[in-house]
Design an enzyme around this catalytic site. Sequence first.
Site, PDB file in Angstrom:
ATOM      1  N   ARG A 103      -3.664  32.524  31.304  1.00  0.00           N
ATOM      2  CA  ARG A 103      -3.160  31.141  31.306  1.00  0.00           C
ATOM      3  C   ARG A 103      -2.606  30.742  32.662  1.00  0.00           C
ATOM      4  NH1 ARG A 103      -0.566  31.376  26.203  1.00  0.00           N
ATOM      5  NH2 ARG A 103       1.492  31.387  27.118  1.00  0.00           N
ATOM      6  N   ASP A 129      12.015  28.349  22.769  1.00  0.00           N
ATOM      7  CA  ASP A 129      10.950  27.625  23.469  1.00  0.00           C
ATOM      8  C   ASP A 129      10.432  26.506  22.572  1.00  0.00           C
ATOM      9  OD1 ASP A 129      11.122  29.350  25.607  1.00  0.00           O
ATOM     10  OD2 ASP A 129       9.284  30.450  25.159  1.00  0.00           O
ATOM     11  N   ARG A 173      16.688  22.708  28.101  1.00  0.00           N
ATOM     12  CA  ARG A 173      15.736  22.902  29.206  1.00  0.00           C
ATOM     13  C   ARG A 173      14.705  21.767  29.162  1.00  0.00           C
ATOM     14  NH1 ARG A 173      11.972  27.417  27.649  1.00  0.00           N
ATOM     15  NH2 ARG A 173      13.677  28.817  28.145  1.00  0.00           N
TER      16      ARG A 173
END
Length: 278
Positions: A259, A107, A158
């Site tokens: 979140r 990520d 990504r």
Amino acid sequence: MIPPIASKFVAGESPAEALEHTRNLNDRNVKAILNLLGEHYHERAPADEDAEAYIRLLEDIETSDADACISVKPSQVGLDVGEEVFRENVERIADAAAERDVFVWIDMEDHDTTDATLDIFEKLTQKHEGGVGICVQANLKRTEDDLKRLADLPGKVRLVKGAYDPPAEIALKEKSAVNAAYKEYLQFMFEEFEGGIAVGSHDPEMIAYAEELHDEYGTDFEVQMLMGVREDAQTDLADEYEVWQYVPYGDKWLSYFYRRVMERKENLLFAVRAVLGR
Ligand code: FAD
């Protein structure tokens, strides 16, 4: 145990629950990107513990024969402790994943971690011949150059809009500017990449644009969305394209759920409806 209201967005606390969710997804032709919740550790011990947990998860993925990969946050495996700790942990995860033939995503977090994250990706994706993926953020001005660097590397990329709040000097702040950049970068990827394009977005406009580009250039792509978001669209898209669902699990689910609700208040309503069964 995770309360029903959060279980729309989080698969459970244990790897077994995450794999059970994966089996249900695989039945719908959707694959899973498993993410153990955890980030911003400032000490080595929890970073090492999560690296170990990922390595055990890789074994579970292999033995259960699930169609799943993993996605790791740099600050979860030691980047806030030191770059060396991060590199060691992410490398041993990637080595274990390669042995078990499981794909590993890294990520992307805050803008001040981009260089370290890209550098380790470059090293590992070459070492494992494309068995690693990286995320890049359309709201960062540097992404145009980063994509040029990534075009020559094996592995997957990504593209997301960006979940962090970088300073205005280095980032696009208007939603419309981020959307325009996202499309521009997609165009570049479909033109210049040989494959390995992941559209990490729930936005129907971005997905439709990727479909257009796919028709024009013939380059393959996959769609990635979060668990609990546009699940019907995920199933529909899976009829035609490869679709991966990002599946968080683990005992740190509360802040993740919070979140999701804060970024889109309707999510709370969706979650309540899911609990009530309507
Ligand atoms: P938005 O711009 O938020 O919304 C655009 C449109 O999409 C909306 O108008 C609506 O039509 C549709 N939509 C959006 N949300 C919903 C919803 N809840 N329900 C129904 N429709 C909706 N960010 C990072 O910075 N680093 C990462 O590593 C990272 N990894 C990610 C991995 C995946 C698989 C995904 C999906 C996102 C990831 N993100 C990451 C988050 C990303 O940067 C965005 O913050 C997030 O995806 C929101 O942008 P969006 O493109 O989905 O759509």
